[in-house]
Design a protein around this motif. Structure first.
Motif, PDB file in Angstrom:
ATOM      1  N   ILE A 108      16.595  22.186  32.075  1.00 29.17           N
ATOM      2  CA  ILE A 108      15.833  21.298  32.958  1.00 29.17           C
ATOM      3  C   ILE A 108      16.447  21.206  34.350  1.00 29.17           C
ATOM      4  CG2 ILE A 108      14.688  19.856  31.236  1.00 29.17           C
ATOM      5  CD1 ILE A 108      17.625  18.343  32.939  1.00 29.17           C
ATOM      6  N   VAL A 109      17.613  21.823  34.525  1.00 25.36           N
ATOM      7  CA  VAL A 109      18.175  21.815  35.878  1.00 25.36           C
ATOM      8  C   VAL A 109      17.684  23.009  36.683  1.00 25.36           C
ATOM      9  CG1 VAL A 109      20.305  22.017  37.230  1.00 25.36           C
ATOM     10  CG2 VAL A 109      20.184  20.450  35.293  1.00 25.36           C
ATOM     11  N   GLU A 149      24.961  39.703  25.617  1.00 24.94           N
ATOM     12  CA  GLU A 149      26.107  39.998  26.495  1.00 24.94           C
ATOM     13  C   GLU A 149      27.054  38.819  26.620  1.00 24.94           C
ATOM     14  OE1 GLU A 149      22.930  40.042  27.358  1.00 24.94           O
ATOM     15  OE2 GLU A 149      22.573  39.148  29.326  1.00 24.94           O
ATOM     16  N   CYS A 165      22.986  28.442  36.105  1.00 24.52           N
ATOM     17  CA  CYS A 165      23.414  27.379  37.017  1.00 24.52           C
ATOM     18  C   CYS A 165      24.701  26.691  36.619  1.00 24.52           C
ATOM     19  CB  CYS A 165      22.298  26.337  37.188  1.00 24.52           C
ATOM     20  SG  CYS A 165      22.065  25.256  35.766  1.00 24.52           S
ATOM     21  N   LEU A 220      21.989  15.928  42.426  1.00 23.26           N
ATOM     22  CA  LEU A 220      22.699  16.643  41.366  1.00 23.26           C
ATOM     23  C   LEU A 220      24.203  16.425  41.478  1.00 23.26           C
ATOM     24  CD1 LEU A 220      21.142  20.185  40.765  1.00 23.26           C
ATOM     25  CD2 LEU A 220      21.581  18.411  39.097  1.00 23.26           C
ATOM     26  N   SER A 253      15.916  17.622  39.318  1.00 24.09           N
ATOM     27  CA  SER A 253      16.641  18.846  39.640  1.00 24.09           C
ATOM     28  C   SER A 253      16.119  19.450  40.944  1.00 24.09           C
ATOM     29  CB  SER A 253      16.449  19.860  38.509  1.00 24.09           C
ATOM     30  OG  SER A 253      16.643  21.165  39.004  1.00 24.09           O
ATOM     31  N   PRO A 301      16.825  22.480  42.251  1.00 27.36           N
ATOM     32  CA  PRO A 301      16.362  23.872  42.133  1.00 27.36           C
ATOM     33  C   PRO A 301      14.938  23.985  41.620  1.00 27.36           C
ATOM     34  CG  PRO A 301      18.529  23.645  41.146  1.00 27.36           C
ATOM     35  CD  PRO A 301      18.084  22.277  41.514  1.00 27.36           C
ATOM     36  N   MET A 302      14.502  23.025  40.854  1.00 24.02           N
ATOM     37  CA  MET A 302      13.154  23.095  40.283  1.00 24.02           C
ATOM     38  C   MET A 302      12.071  22.894  41.328  1.00 24.02           C
ATOM     39  SD  MET A 302      13.295  23.572  36.996  1.00 24.02           S
ATOM     40  CE  MET A 302      12.637  22.676  35.617  1.00 24.02           C
ATOM     41  N   GLN A 320       5.252  26.915  37.738  1.00 22.24           N
ATOM     42  CA  GLN A 320       5.483  26.447  36.371  1.00 22.24           C
ATOM     43  C   GLN A 320       4.540  25.324  35.990  1.00 22.24           C
ATOM     44  OE1 GLN A 320       9.232  26.392  34.726  1.00 22.24           O
ATOM     45  NE2 GLN A 320      10.252  27.529  36.348  1.00 22.24           N
ATOM     46  N   VAL A 331      23.852  25.175  42.686  1.00 25.60           N
ATOM     47  CA  VAL A 331      24.252  24.326  41.554  1.00 25.60           C
ATOM     48  C   VAL A 331      25.623  24.675  40.997  1.00 25.60           C
ATOM     49  CG1 VAL A 331      23.640  23.593  39.218  1.00 25.60           C
ATOM     50  CG2 VAL A 331      21.856  23.933  40.928  1.00 25.60           C
ATOM     51  N   MET A 332      25.895  25.961  40.789  1.00 27.17           N
ATOM     52  CA  MET A 332      27.145  26.333  40.117  1.00 27.17           C
ATOM     53  C   MET A 332      28.397  25.823  40.837  1.00 27.17           C
ATOM     54  SD  MET A 332      27.707  29.983  38.252  1.00 27.17           S
ATOM     55  CE  MET A 332      26.254  30.197  37.239  1.00 27.17           C
ATOM     56  N   MET A 338      28.854  22.192  39.922  1.00 27.36           N
ATOM     57  CA  MET A 338      29.339  21.961  38.557  1.00 27.36           C
ATOM     58  C   MET A 338      30.856  22.163  38.498  1.00 27.36           C
ATOM     59  SD  MET A 338      26.758  21.069  36.802  1.00 27.36           S
ATOM     60  CE  MET A 338      25.312  20.655  37.769  1.00 27.36           C
ATOM     61  N   MET A 382      21.041  32.851  41.801  1.00 29.85           N
ATOM     62  CA  MET A 382      19.791  33.361  41.252  1.00 29.85           C
ATOM     63  C   MET A 382      18.661  33.049  42.226  1.00 29.85           C
ATOM     64  SD  MET A 382      21.278  33.984  38.421  1.00 29.85           S
ATOM     65  CE  MET A 382      19.828  34.622  37.638  1.00 29.85           C
ATOM     66  N   LYS A 423      14.814  32.785  42.161  1.00 31.28           N
ATOM     67  CA  LYS A 423      13.846  32.759  41.060  1.00 31.28           C
ATOM     68  C   LYS A 423      12.441  33.128  41.520  1.00 31.28           C
ATOM     69  CE  LYS A 423      16.870  30.154  38.272  1.00 31.28           C
ATOM     70  NZ  LYS A 423      17.115  29.898  36.873  1.00 31.28           N
ATOM     71  N   ALA A 447      19.314  42.703  34.745  1.00 32.72           N
ATOM     72  CA  ALA A 447      19.902  42.752  33.399  1.00 32.72           C
ATOM     73  C   ALA A 447      21.368  43.159  33.431  1.00 32.72           C
ATOM     74  CB  ALA A 447      19.112  43.720  32.524  1.00 32.72           C
ATOM     75  N   ARG A 491      23.606  41.841  35.205  1.00 31.89           N
ATOM     76  CA  ARG A 491      24.432  40.743  35.706  1.00 31.89           C
ATOM     77  C   ARG A 491      25.680  40.487  34.879  1.00 31.89           C
ATOM     78  NH1 ARG A 491      22.450  34.573  35.701  1.00 31.89           N
ATOM     79  NH2 ARG A 491      22.473  34.985  33.468  1.00 31.89           N
ATOM     80  N   ALA A 492      25.513  40.350  33.560  1.00 29.65           N
ATOM     81  CA  ALA A 492      26.656  39.971  32.725  1.00 29.65           C
ATOM     82  C   ALA A 492      27.774  41.016  32.809  1.00 29.65           C
ATOM     83  CB  ALA A 492      26.206  39.774  31.283  1.00 29.65           C
ATOM     84  N   LYS A 538      31.560  40.447  34.349  1.00 30.00           N
ATOM     85  CA  LYS A 538      32.776  40.746  33.583  1.00 30.00           C
ATOM     86  C   LYS A 538      33.713  41.609  34.406  1.00 30.00           C
ATOM     87  CE  LYS A 538      31.953  40.335  28.634  1.00 30.00           C
ATOM     88  NZ  LYS A 538      30.481  40.281  28.338  1.00 30.00           N
TER      89      LYS A 538
END
Lengths: 56, 378
Positions: free
Chosen positions: A7-8, A21, A42, B11, B41, B43-44, B51, B287-288, B291, B316, B318, B366, B368-369, B373
């Motif tokens: 929801i964020v 992954e 996020c 936030l 939020s 970002p939303m 959405q 956001v990150m 946090m 990101m 979106k 895809a 990204r992960a 790493k």
């Protein structure tokens, strides 16, 4: 299998797909995701936010 | 333990309060906000349209719920006009003077407004909070043709959603490509192409200079001399940290309120977090970073000294028509791009040849992960 949305930031977790992954196998239910998991998009901690079940 | 007063219930403010409460049952927390204190939020806001989320649906938790969850005092519709750092008090618009022990500024940023001529300039919308979004939703209802000022992250997300809603979309930006300097050339070209394929019209190297009201809507004149009739103009040209209160307290401010790696300002009793803060020289309005910083600040405010070290934090974008993930490099180096039919994958290597950033567009997101790493482990 359900889909859940952060929801964020809107990140969608699909139980059928998992996040391989990140070590979360396909088929892992939301309730079974580790407590220390954070949203990959996020960074919000699992404990802090709801994932909202999306209509199939 | 000193009581903690947090200015702002975005936030940053609410996340900090949550993190403090996780660490301490007894901490006294007071939050002060000029709005109604609803938790939502940010970002939303730029992806809500596609959405199908209304302004009402974006209200996650009302203030009363937050008071209960946080066991905090929350003063709503309360404006702080000045900080007296010597006396450690806050002057409120209503005349009250409130003391504080530890103060956290989480007051966010304001949308940059370009100087525009014409009687329509005052009707240009910016969407930087829930009230703005509600206004946008109302004004958008009858609008078919939308002009966007700014092809940055927010501008592109809005362009994406507006074109998907069946409206016509024209985007203006003085830069030569979308997302400014965040993306290398092939990645930016792909994002542009995908949005254009869906119908978005970009005007790079151009900006709106005049907006005049007409019976049907607005007539725009651009710097390049183009004239355009639209129903709504949305401005998303960037954010400027809100440093006014900090300046009134005599704190060091630069692009944002200057804080160190413990989130402390130049005053030992005042901290800053979120879009208003410049942490070790960086303002990261995402956001990150909030946090990560909130967890460190909560530790410092509850007696455990911690220093913030950001991990790699991909941003990101979106834009559902062409998703983007970008981990901006910290310094000089070179981009190496791989272009396929389904996406663009770009690696940034520093002058020592090591991966220190990446940008992924379309299906390449895809990766990204794996790239994260490599960034973290290498």
């Amino acid at each position: 299998m359900k889909k859940w949305q952060c929801i964020v930031c809107g990140f969608i977790y699909d139980e059928a797909v998992g996040i391989p992954e990140d070590g979360i196998a396909a088929g892992t239910r939301w309730e079974d995701i580790p407590a220390d998991w954070a949203c990959p998009d996020c960074g919000v901690a699992r404990a802090d936010f709801e994932m909202v079940a999306l209509a199939a | 333990m000193p009581s903690i007063t947090i200015l702002g219930t975005g936030l940053a403010g609410y996340t900090l309060a949550r993190e403090i409460r996780k660490r301490s049952n007894d901490a006294q927390i007071t939050l002060i906000t000029h709005d109604d204190g609803v938790f939502y939020s940010k970002p939303m806001l730029s992806t809500a349209l596609a959405q199908g989320k209304s302004a009402q649906a974006l209200r996650n938790t009302e203030c009363a719920g937050m008071r209960e969850e946080l066991r905090a005092e929350i003063l709503t519709h309360t404006v702080v006009t000045r900080i007296d750092a010597a006396a450690r008090t806050l002057a409120l618009k209503d005349g009250r003077v409130l003391p504080y022990e530890k103060l956290v500024l989480a007051v966010g940023a304001q949308p940059i407004r370009l100087p525009l001529q014409g009687d329509g300039a005052s009707e240009v919308l910016s969407v930087n909070n829930l009230d703005d979004y509600a206004q946008f939703e109302t004004r958008l209802g009858s609008a078919q043709r939308v002009a966007l000022l700014g092809a940055g992250l927010i501008g592109c997300e809005f362009a994406n959603d507006l074109i998907k809603s069946g409206r016509s979309v024209e985007v203006f930006d003085l830069a030569p490509q979308p997302l400014g300097r965040l993306l290398p050339a092939a990645a930016a070209t792909r994002l542009r192409a995908q949005l254009e394929h869906a119908g978005v019209r970009f005007h790079f190297g151009d900006s709106i200079s005049e907006i005049h009201k007409t019976p049907a809507g607005f007539r725009l004149t651009t710097q390049q001399g183009t004239q355009l009739d639209v129903d709504l103009v949305l401005s998303a040209v960037g954010l400027r940290s809100d440093t006014t209160l900090a300046a009134s307290a005599g704190l060091a401010v630069n692009r944002g309120i200057v804080v160190d790696d413990t989130l402390q300002t130049t005053d030992p009793h005042i901290y800053a977090l979120g879009d208003c803060a410049e942490v070790c020289g960086q303002v990261l309005p995402y956001v990150m970073p909030i946090m990560n910083a909130a967890r460190v600040l909560a530790a410092n405010l509850t007696g455990e000294r911690q220093a913030l070290r950001y991990p790699p934090m991909p941003v990101m974008v979106k834009t559902s028509l062409c998703p983007v993930v970008v981990c901006p490099p910290p310094g000089a180096g070179e981009w190496v791009e791989t272009v396929t039919d389904t996406g663009v994958s770009a690696r940034h290597v520093n002058t020592a040849g090591r991966l220190d950033g990446f940008a992924l567009v379309g299906a390449a997101t895809a990766e990204r992960a794996a790239l994260l790493k490599e960034l973290q482990g290498g």
